[in-house]
Design a protein around this motif. Structure first.
Motif, short mmCIF file in Angstrom:
data_model
loop_
_atom_site.label_atom_id
_atom_site.label_comp_id
_atom_site.label_asym_id
_atom_site.label_seq_id
_atom_site.Cartn_x
_atom_site.Cartn_y
_atom_site.Cartn_z
N ALA A 1 0.80 -1.41 0.03
CA ALA A 1 0.34 -0.07 0.38
C ALA A 1 0.65 1.41 -0.14
O ALA A 1 0.38 1.68 -0.50
CB ALA A 1 -1.19 0.39 1.10
N PHE B 1 2.76 1.69 -3.33
CA PHE B 1 2.11 1.13 -3.95
C PHE B 1 2.52 1.86 -6.21
O PHE B 1 2.67 2.00 -7.10
CB PHE B 1 0.38 1.84 -4.46
CG PHE B 1 -0.37 0.96 -4.86
CD1 PHE B 1 -1.17 -0.42 -5.13
CD2 PHE B 1 -0.98 1.72 -6.04
CE1 PHE B 1 -1.95 -1.21 -6.24
CE2 PHE B 1 -1.78 1.09 -7.27
CZ PHE B 1 -2.30 -0.42 -7.16
N ARG B 2 2.36 3.81 -5.42
CA ARG B 2 2.82 5.07 -5.98
C ARG B 2 4.02 3.96 -6.73
O ARG B 2 4.14 3.30 -8.37
CB ARG B 2 2.48 5.89 -6.20
CG ARG B 2 3.33 6.89 -7.54
CD ARG B 2 3.09 8.39 -6.07
NE ARG B 2 2.62 8.24 -5.95
CZ ARG B 2 2.07 9.93 -4.89
NH1 ARG B 2 2.93 10.43 -4.84
NH2 ARG B 2 1.01 11.18 -5.17
N THR C 1 3.39 0.94 -9.10
CA THR C 1 2.59 1.48 -10.79
C THR C 1 3.76 2.01 -11.88
O THR C 1 3.54 1.26 -12.86
CB THR C 1 1.36 2.40 -10.10
OG1 THR C 1 1.05 1.63 -9.32
CG2 THR C 1 0.79 2.81 -11.33
N ASN D 1 -8.81 0.05 -14.14
CA ASN D 1 -8.30 0.68 -13.08
C ASN D 1 -7.49 0.19 -12.19
O ASN D 1 -7.64 -0.97 -11.48
CB ASN D 1 -9.54 1.84 -12.54
CG ASN D 1 -9.24 2.25 -11.12
OD1 ASN D 1 -8.11 2.07 -10.57
ND2 ASN D 1 -9.76 4.05 -10.95
N THR E 1 -6.22 -4.66 -8.47
CA THR E 1 -5.55 -5.46 -7.10
C THR E 1 -6.78 -5.55 -6.46
O THR E 1 -6.64 -7.18 -6.22
CB THR E 1 -4.12 -4.11 -6.59
OG1 THR E 1 -4.20 -3.02 -7.88
CG2 THR E 1 -3.61 -5.02 -6.17
N ASP F 1 -4.66 9.70 -15.44
CA ASP F 1 -3.47 8.90 -13.96
C ASP F 1 -2.04 8.95 -14.89
O ASP F 1 -0.85 9.37 -14.14
CB ASP F 1 -3.44 7.91 -14.37
CG ASP F 1 -5.05 7.20 -13.53
OD1 ASP F 1 -5.78 7.87 -13.00
OD2 ASP F 1 -5.41 6.12 -14.17
N ARG G 1 -6.05 0.87 -9.35
CA ARG G 1 -6.60 0.08 -7.67
C ARG G 1 -7.08 -0.84 -7.64
O ARG G 1 -7.67 -1.43 -7.18
CB ARG G 1 -7.34 1.15 -7.09
CG ARG G 1 -5.77 2.77 -7.00
CD ARG G 1 -5.97 3.97 -6.52
NE ARG G 1 -5.27 4.19 -6.61
CZ ARG G 1 -4.25 4.55 -5.47
NH1 ARG G 1 -4.45 4.22 -4.57
NH2 ARG G 1 -2.88 5.03 -5.59
#
Lengths: 435, 260
Positions: free
Chosen positions: A165, A168-169, A172, A232, A237, B97, A234
């Motif tokens: 968590a 995560f960024r 990604t 998406n 996941t 994004d 998120r």
């Protein structure tokens, strides 16, 4: 079937004490592998997942030989070490030799797995009393867990969830565009290292439930299935975690109910089923969706083609006149079978009234519709004759198809671009609602 | 030009791929506030040069400085646009994004997007005329739109120096025009733009400064001085025979390029 459901329900009611262990154990192990596996999939490292899962076997065997007993912590540490070495070797070989990535993967996988099987055989022949059950790691046996194991898995699982968590960024960004991540100063090497350690640990723990042979399926399949439902990352996941946790629990319920069956294959059967259903029905790329879309398109085409028949009739006759099925069929050169299908669609939508004995006539709304479709047809004919430099006798077939696609917005654009023309290329009137 | 006035300085920059130099002793000073083109034939090391300057590829020999400082000290003033084809556009992300990634340069791994960040993202999307597509999945974009999204991401960084790898490849005419207008308006704000490019016809019109290279540096200077027949022949008329023989020897015999 009823019997089967009853058995599964009795599993989920926790009537036997050991069931609780199997339930929570599979839930945690499979849940985190869905989580971590999302990034394995997005980083296109699915095959590396397979290497790791096969390569934990020699680690488990070595940990047993050195520890002289089946201690879960030793086994996981051993599994993590050899799993880690295997991914490192694959990357090293790919980078520093002429051997390509796929070859390196095949090479390392078979060497490590082969060694693992060799060591396992050796242990089984050594006559050590506690060796029984080591082979459960090949196909997995969730029922071999005890409550202490589950607490250990849960603790590790929480650490993995929290670290994922937080990072995560970063995960990604390195999955999408590693070069850019480096360019903006993200600690790419660290992120890759932590992610790959997390993956190895997840696999090392997961083989308890799924086994080394099928572990990579549990890593990849949940997120592959989730990919059919969302764009998406998120949501992707979370869905992957839900899918894999569900498969874990359901698969071990089946294998628990039928004593002696390994857990892994059942979990993989369930998760594959989810993937299959997702491919068929998923909201994004689902086959079912495109099937439904094609149906609704066909209905629209039939409806518009049928209402079009009434346009020339309403120009010549009195609007109140009823036309019989045969008259309509002759006037439009359409087989009666198709025509009556189209008429029933129109009637359903209140565009026409009447019946087969009385005949049919258009309603006010139907008249508007018939004008609209003819208008679109003729606007398009004019548009392509002008902008595609087509002869007037070449534009009809194209317009027959395109007229059904044109939305009111496009129609407006056509009108404006052509400056509200009155006649089409065949010198026929373009019918507007109000002029 | 003095080093302290330069946007980028490279000193003997050399990157070796597979035992063979991909760029060899690239040494130049680039001015500030100009649109600068980097040109050369395929495989001449243009992308490698950008990557080495951005620290994506570690140079084997030499160094580069940005605004007369090491990259790490000025990283937030530099923005990088990779080649469009270098990523998988099937990735689960929306246009918004991707552009938001531009703000991560400032925010790092953890900090959340503030209202100001969101405003900058929207503004960047508007500058490339992609605002109506903010929620569009990136897999549904055309080549030109993908390139605009990458540019918007770079603009969202609010940097002073932009390094762009082949932004004009595979885009439609209107996108090409939109990009060049964007570059000019950024230049007018005092930003420096370094663009890898390979179309000789447009080079003179687009760039005020040109770097011509073919593994080695052929020329670096104001476009009107550099863009002449001699330089073009040197750049595109095949490699220097002796130089490439030496490069092949290095590779075949595994000789180190420098030893102490």
């Amino acid at each position: 079937m009823m019997n089967f459901l009853k058995e599964i329900l009795s599993f989920l009611s926790f009537s036997e004490p050991n069931v609780k262990v199997v339930f929570w154990g599979s839930l945690v192990l499979c849940g985190i592998s869905g989580l971590v596996g999302t990034f394995t999939l997005l980083r296109k490292r699915s095959l590396i997942g397979d290497v790791i899962s096969h390569s934990v076997l020699p680690g488990i065997a070595l940990a047993f030989i050195l520890g002289k007993q089946k201690n879960l912590i030793y086994l996981i540490i051993g599994a993590t070490i050899t799993g880690w070495i295997s991914t490192y070797l694959v990357d090293y070989i790919t980078r520093n030799s002429k051997i390509k990535n796929d070859t390196a993967i095949a090479l390392i996988l078979s060497v490590f797995f082969g060694t693992g099987v060799l060591l396992l055989t050796h242990i089984q022949h050594s006559g050590n009393a506690s060796q029984s059950g080591l082979d459960q790691f090949i196909f997995g046996r969730a029922s071999a867990m005890n409550m202490t194991d589950v607490w250990l898995f849960a603790g590790a699982g929480i650490i993995i969830i929290i670290s994922t968590a937080i990072l995560f960024r970063g995960y990604t960004l390195i999955s999408f565009d590693e070069g850019y991540a480096r360019a903006i100063g993200f600690p790419v090497e660290w992120l890759k290292l932590i992610l790959s350690i997390t993956t190895v640990i997840t696999v090392a723990m997961g083989v308890q439930a799924v086994g080394v042979v099928l572990m990579s399926a549990l890593l990849i399949t949940p997120s592959a299935a989730a990919r059919f439902w969302t764009n998406n990352i998120r949501v992707l996941t979370i869905l992957a975690v839900v899918f894999s946790a569900f498969s874990g629990v359901f698969g071990s319920a089946i294998s628990y109910t039928y004593q002696g069956m390994p857990t892994g294959p059942w979990i993989v059967v369930v998760v594959s089923l989810i993937a299959f259903i997702s491919a068929l029905t998923g909201s994004k790329t689902g086959l079912l969706k495109s099937l439904l879309l094609r149906r609704s398109n066909n209905r629209k085409i039939l409806k518009e083609n049928t209402i079009k028949i009434f346009y020339p009739l309403s120009l010549q006759g009195t609007p109140e006149k009823y036309y019989s099925l045969e008259e309509l069929s002759v006037a439009s050169d359409t087989p009666v079978k198709i025509l009556s299908k189209g008429l029933s669609v129109l009637k359903n939508d209140h565009l026409i009234e009447g019946n087969s004995s009385l005949g049919f006539r258009v309603t006010a709304e139907g008249r508007r519709e018939s004008r609209a479709i003819v208008r679109k047809h003729r606007l398009w004919e004019l548009y392509i004759s002008r902008f595609m430099n087509l002869q007037p006798d070449h534009v009809h077939d194209d317009a027959e198809g395109i007229e059904h696609v044109i939305t009111p917005e496009i129609e407006k654009e056509l009108e404006e671009e052509l400056n509200f023309p009155l006649l089409d290329p065949h010198e026929k009137e373009i019918p507007y609602d109000q002029l | 030009m003095e080093a302290q006035d330069s946007s980028i300085e490279t000193h003997d920059l050399t990157v070796i791929y597979n035992k063979k130099p991909a760029i060899w002793n690239i040494d130049f000073l680039l001015p500030k506030g100009k649109i600068i083109g980097i040109m050369g034939p395929n495989g001449s090391g243009k992308s490698t040069l950008l990557k080495a300057i951005m620290g994506i590829t570690e140079p084997n020999i030499g160094y580069s400085k940005i605004f007369n400082k090491p990259l790490d000290e000025v990283r937030d003033r530099v923005s990088y646009v990779p080649q469009r084809q270098s990523v998988d556009w099937d990735f689960p992300a929306s246009v918004y994004d991707v552009v938001a990634m531009g703000r991560f340069a400032k925010l790092g791994l953890l900090k959340r997007l503030t209202e100001e960040d969101k405003h900058i993202i929207k503004d960047s999307l508007e500058k490339v005329k992609m605002a109506p597509f903010a929620n569009r999945q990136i897999s549904q974009l055309s080549g030109g739109q993908q390139q605009r999204v990458f540019l918007a991401r770079a603009i969202a960084q609010r940097a002073d120096l932009y390094l762009m790898d082949e932004p004009f490849v595979g885009v439609d005419a209107s996108t090409e025009e939109a990009i060049i207008n964007l570059l000019k308006s950024l230049r007018d704000e005092g930003k420096t733009l370094v663009v890898v490019h390979h179309d000789l016809h447009t080079a003179q019109h687009y760039f005020e400064w040109l770097v011509m290279m073919n593994t080695r540096l052929v020329a670096s200077g104001p476009a009107e001085e550099v863009f002449n027949e001699q330089v073009l022949t040197d750049t595109y008329g095949g490699t220097l025979t002796t130089l490439s023989k030496v490069a092949n020897l290095l590779q075949e015999k595994s000789f180190p390029m420098r030893h102490k």
